[in-house]
Write a protein that holds these residues in place. Structure first.
Motif, PDB file in Angstrom:
ATOM      1  N   LEU A  68       0.768  -1.006  -0.088  1.00 50.71           N
ATOM      2  CA  LEU A  68       0.160  -0.096  -0.066  1.00 50.71           C
ATOM      3  C   LEU A  68       0.754   1.176  -0.084  1.00 50.71           C
ATOM      4  O   LEU A  68       0.791   2.007  -0.965  1.00 50.71           O
ATOM      5  N   ARG A  69       1.839   1.310   1.150  1.00 50.66           N
ATOM      6  CA  ARG A  69       2.798   2.391   1.121  1.00 50.66           C
ATOM      7  C   ARG A  69       3.414   2.801  -0.392  1.00 50.66           C
ATOM      8  O   ARG A  69       3.638   3.893  -0.888  1.00 50.66           O
ATOM      9  N   GLU A  70       3.959   1.723  -0.851  1.00 52.01           N
ATOM     10  CA  GLU A  70       4.674   1.779  -2.046  1.00 52.01           C
ATOM     11  C   GLU A  70       3.885   2.288  -3.144  1.00 52.01           C
ATOM     12  O   GLU A  70       4.497   2.861  -4.034  1.00 52.01           O
ATOM     13  N   ASN A  71       2.724   1.910  -3.292  1.00 50.76           N
ATOM     14  CA  ASN A  71       1.964   2.354  -4.244  1.00 50.76           C
ATOM     15  C   ASN A  71       0.932   3.418  -4.069  1.00 50.76           C
ATOM     16  O   ASN A  71       0.085   3.735  -4.984  1.00 50.76           O
ATOM     17  N   LEU A  72       0.941   4.208  -2.896  1.00 54.38           N
ATOM     18  CA  LEU A  72      -0.110   5.196  -2.377  1.00 54.38           C
ATOM     19  C   LEU A  72      -0.271   6.154  -3.643  1.00 54.38           C
ATOM     20  O   LEU A  72      -1.484   6.465  -3.861  1.00 54.38           O
ATOM     21  N   PRO A  73       0.763   6.768  -4.019  1.00 60.94           N
ATOM     22  CA  PRO A  73       0.702   7.861  -4.992  1.00 60.94           C
ATOM     23  C   PRO A  73       0.107   7.474  -6.214  1.00 60.94           C
ATOM     24  O   PRO A  73      -0.919   8.057  -6.917  1.00 60.94           O
ATOM     25  N   ARG A  74       0.250   6.161  -6.744  1.00 66.14           N
ATOM     26  CA  ARG A  74      -0.320   5.713  -7.908  1.00 66.14           C
ATOM     27  C   ARG A  74      -1.881   5.526  -7.522  1.00 66.14           C
ATOM     28  O   ARG A  74      -2.755   5.951  -8.347  1.00 66.14           O
ATOM     29  N   ILE A  75      -2.135   4.900  -6.545  1.00 68.25           N
ATOM     30  CA  ILE A  75      -3.592   4.479  -6.116  1.00 68.25           C
ATOM     31  C   ILE A  75      -4.521   5.975  -6.129  1.00 68.25           C
ATOM     32  O   ILE A  75      -5.488   6.017  -6.598  1.00 68.25           O
ATOM     33  N   ALA A  76      -3.502   6.734  -5.236  1.00 65.09           N
ATOM     34  CA  ALA A  76      -4.480   8.104  -4.986  1.00 65.09           C
ATOM     35  C   ALA A  76      -4.596   8.878  -6.511  1.00 65.09           C
ATOM     36  O   ALA A  76      -5.761   9.434  -6.511  1.00 65.09           O
ATOM     37  N   ALA A  77      -3.598   8.785  -7.339  1.00 64.80           N
ATOM     38  CA  ALA A  77      -3.705   9.537  -8.472  1.00 64.80           C
ATOM     39  C   ALA A  77      -4.861   8.709  -9.303  1.00 64.80           C
ATOM     40  O   ALA A  77      -5.818   9.558 -10.075  1.00 64.80           O
ATOM     41  N   GLU A  78      -5.152   7.521  -9.287  1.00 65.17           N
ATOM     42  CA  GLU A  78      -6.012   6.646 -10.045  1.00 65.17           C
ATOM     43  C   GLU A  78      -7.366   7.281  -9.304  1.00 65.17           C
ATOM     44  O   GLU A  78      -8.341   7.061 -10.102  1.00 65.17           O
ATOM     45  N   LEU A  79      -7.532   7.023  -7.993  1.00 65.53           N
ATOM     46  CA  LEU A  79      -8.992   7.299  -7.611  1.00 65.53           C
ATOM     47  C   LEU A  79      -9.462   8.826  -7.728  1.00 65.53           C
ATOM     48  O   LEU A  79     -10.431   9.123  -7.603  1.00 65.53           O
ATOM     49  N   GLY A  80      -8.406   9.756  -7.631  1.00 61.37           N
ATOM     50  CA  GLY A  80      -8.610  11.100  -7.704  1.00 61.37           C
ATOM     51  C   GLY A  80      -9.201  11.887  -6.215  1.00 61.37           C
ATOM     52  O   GLY A  80      -9.438  11.113  -5.373  1.00 61.37           O
ATOM     53  N   PRO A  81      -9.535  12.957  -6.371  1.00 62.76           N
ATOM     54  CA  PRO A  81      -9.951  13.796  -5.122  1.00 62.76           C
ATOM     55  C   PRO A  81     -11.443  13.354  -5.021  1.00 62.76           C
ATOM     56  O   PRO A  81     -12.238  12.936  -5.705  1.00 62.76           O
ATOM     57  N   SER A  93      -6.988  -0.079  11.291  1.00 64.34           N
ATOM     58  CA  SER A  93      -7.013   1.369  11.151  1.00 64.34           C
ATOM     59  C   SER A  93      -5.564   1.945  10.493  1.00 64.34           C
ATOM     60  O   SER A  93      -5.682   3.104   9.956  1.00 64.34           O
ATOM     61  N   THR A  94      -4.543   1.366  10.702  1.00 56.85           N
ATOM     62  CA  THR A  94      -3.184   1.948  10.106  1.00 56.85           C
ATOM     63  C   THR A  94      -3.393   2.073   8.596  1.00 56.85           C
ATOM     64  O   THR A  94      -3.041   3.081   8.080  1.00 56.85           O
ATOM     65  N   LYS A  95      -3.814   0.862   7.804  1.00 51.31           N
ATOM     66  CA  LYS A  95      -3.867   0.942   6.353  1.00 51.31           C
ATOM     67  C   LYS A  95      -5.106   2.087   5.931  1.00 51.31           C
ATOM     68  O   LYS A  95      -4.873   2.830   5.175  1.00 51.31           O
ATOM     69  N   THR A  96      -6.299   1.936   6.571  1.00 48.43           N
ATOM     70  CA  THR A  96      -7.128   3.018   6.248  1.00 48.43           C
ATOM     71  C   THR A  96      -6.514   4.474   6.417  1.00 48.43           C
ATOM     72  O   THR A  96      -7.046   5.016   5.619  1.00 48.43           O
ATOM     73  N   ARG A  97      -6.043   4.831   7.629  1.00 50.09           N
ATOM     74  CA  ARG A  97      -5.408   6.117   7.852  1.00 50.09           C
ATOM     75  C   ARG A  97      -4.541   6.289   6.966  1.00 50.09           C
ATOM     76  O   ARG A  97      -4.636   7.630   6.368  1.00 50.09           O
ATOM     77  N   GLU A  98      -3.646   5.617   6.505  1.00 49.82           N
ATOM     78  CA  GLU A  98      -2.502   6.098   5.416  1.00 49.82           C
ATOM     79  C   GLU A  98      -3.229   6.245   4.227  1.00 49.82           C
ATOM     80  O   GLU A  98      -2.825   7.004   3.369  1.00 49.82           O
ATOM     81  N   LEU A  99      -4.113   5.253   3.634  1.00 53.91           N
ATOM     82  CA  LEU A  99      -5.082   5.494   2.480  1.00 53.91           C
ATOM     83  C   LEU A  99      -5.617   6.779   2.541  1.00 53.91           C
ATOM     84  O   LEU A  99      -5.637   7.801   1.479  1.00 53.91           O
ATOM     85  N   LEU A 100      -6.388   7.074   3.376  1.00 66.67           N
ATOM     86  CA  LEU A 100      -7.098   8.448   3.605  1.00 66.67           C
ATOM     87  C   LEU A 100      -6.240   9.571   3.401  1.00 66.67           C
ATOM     88  O   LEU A 100      -6.611  10.796   2.894  1.00 66.67           O
ATOM     89  N   ALA A 101      -5.130   9.566   4.292  1.00 65.12           N
ATOM     90  CA  ALA A 101      -4.213  10.542   4.127  1.00 65.12           C
ATOM     91  C   ALA A 101      -3.641  10.815   2.705  1.00 65.12           C
ATOM     92  O   ALA A 101      -3.265  11.869   2.588  1.00 65.12           O
ATOM     93  N   ALA A 102      -3.523   9.850   2.072  1.00 63.89           N
ATOM     94  CA  ALA A 102      -2.750  10.139   0.717  1.00 63.89           C
ATOM     95  C   ALA A 102      -3.959  10.585  -0.232  1.00 63.89           C
ATOM     96  O   ALA A 102      -3.422  11.112  -1.263  1.00 63.89           O
TER      97      ALA A 102
END
Ligand code: AVJ
Length: 328
Positions: A68-81, A93-102
């Motif tokens: 997840l950490r490695e790919n957060l920028p790609r995933i966030a870019a793919e999902l958009g705002p 909660s750790t994974k969710t928090r990091e995903l939401l923060a990205a």
């Protein structure tokens, strides 16, 4: 040893408790005895599972987090705002928090859980980490039909986040049904997405230690089911000391199974029905299905699938959106 003698014949109707009802059903008939794995997660079970995720042998949690950490920028870019993030069985909660923060300006976080105490805890910790995030908990069984609250005005797409290979606790047909149900909740056909973590098939020699650790935490997690059963029955139905934890690889099902094996023959009673164990007979308490490319293809057939995996392909995060996948 009194610990292994039959429980006293005090009869308590197993009304009220879902575990007791499932135990009458799963322990008193002929054939393989079973208890549904959802009952593993009482307060003590949740605590033990948290310890499992930090064990050296239990690779899934840390592998998935690294992916997840490695790919957060790609995933966030793919999902958009403006993502509305929905999490069935809100736990990690750790994974969710990091995903939401990205994610750029997520519009809402919607944890879904049957247990109100887990909903409240998750909500509180996220609110602390991400002040200003709108959190709308839904108390529901995510395997049953349910509807989400209306999306906030700024929501651009709904994303269902289902990490941890929790899907592996369901058999193939049920897993497929659940994915279809989640795809409908997210509205994958209309721009929504699923982000699902799956533990991949690998040799049993690598898989089994993750379910039978040296420190005995997984054994305690499994045996806690008997402590819970006895507590809810108000008496000792099955003494935990009479059982040992076992992890088995079921090759035909591609699943690691947890069993509680009776060391000696034993007789017990529940809901007015006799329970009999031969020596070595087990209660099947959990299946953790593992996924290969073919199974993943069947699960997400018809959708576009972007795979995010570690280099040795031990674990994968799969981003499922509309449109047919180009390859495979
Ligand atoms: C949380 C269901 C994904 O199956 O690996 C961990 C639970 N059971 N060790 C899994 C579990 C034994 C875990 N899931």
């Amino acid at each position: 040893m009194t610990a292994c003698s039959p429980a006293t014949a005090r009869q308590i109707a197993p009304a009220g408790s879902a575990l007791l009802r499932d135990a009458v059903e799963g322990l008193t008939g002929p054939g393989q005895k079973t208890l549904p794995c959802k009952h593993l997660y009482d307060a003590r079970g949740v605590e033990l599972f948290e310890r499992i995720t930090a064990l050296p042998e239990y690779y899934p949690t840390r592998t998935e987090l690294a992916i997840l950490r490695e790919n957060l920028p790609r995933i966030a870019a793919e999902l958009g705002p403006g993502v509305r993030l929905v999490e069935p069985g809100s736990g990690s909660s750790t994974k969710t928090r990091e995903l939401l923060a990205a994610l750029g300006d997520p519009s809402e976080y919607v944890p879904i859980d049957i247990a109100p105490e887990f909903l409240a805890a998750g909500k509180a910790s996220l609110a602390r980490a991400l002040p200003g995030l709108r959190v709308t908990p839904v108390r529901a069984d995510f395997t049953a039909p349910l509807s989400l609250p209306p999306a906030p005005g700024g929501a651009h797409r709904t994303v269902v986040f289902f990490p941890g290979s929790t899907l592996g606790n369901f058999g193939p047909a049920e897993a497929k049904r659940l994915v279809d149900h989640l795809a409908e909740l997210a509205g994958v056909g209309g721009g929504g997405a699923l982000l699902i973590g799956l533990d991949r098939i690998k040799p049993p020699a690598e898989l089994l230690p993750a379910y039978d650790d040296d420190a005995g935490v997984t054994a305690a997690f499994n045996l806690n089911l008997l402590h819970r059963l006895n507590r809810e029955a108000g008496r000792t139905v099955l003494a935990p000391g009479c059982f040992r934890h076992e992890a088995r690889w079921n090759a035909a099902a591609a699943a690691v199974e947890m069993h509680l094996v009776a060391e000696h023959p034993l007789e017990a009673e529940l809901g007015g029905r006799p329970i009999h164990f031969d020596a070595g007979e087990s209660i099947h308490t959990e299946s953790s299905h593992k996924f290969g490319d073919a199974a993943i293809g069947r699960l997400f057939a018809g959708w576009r699938v972007q795979a995010f995996e570690d280099a040795s392909r031990r674990f994968g995060l799969y981003l499922v959106t509309a449109g047919r996948s180009a390859a495979s």
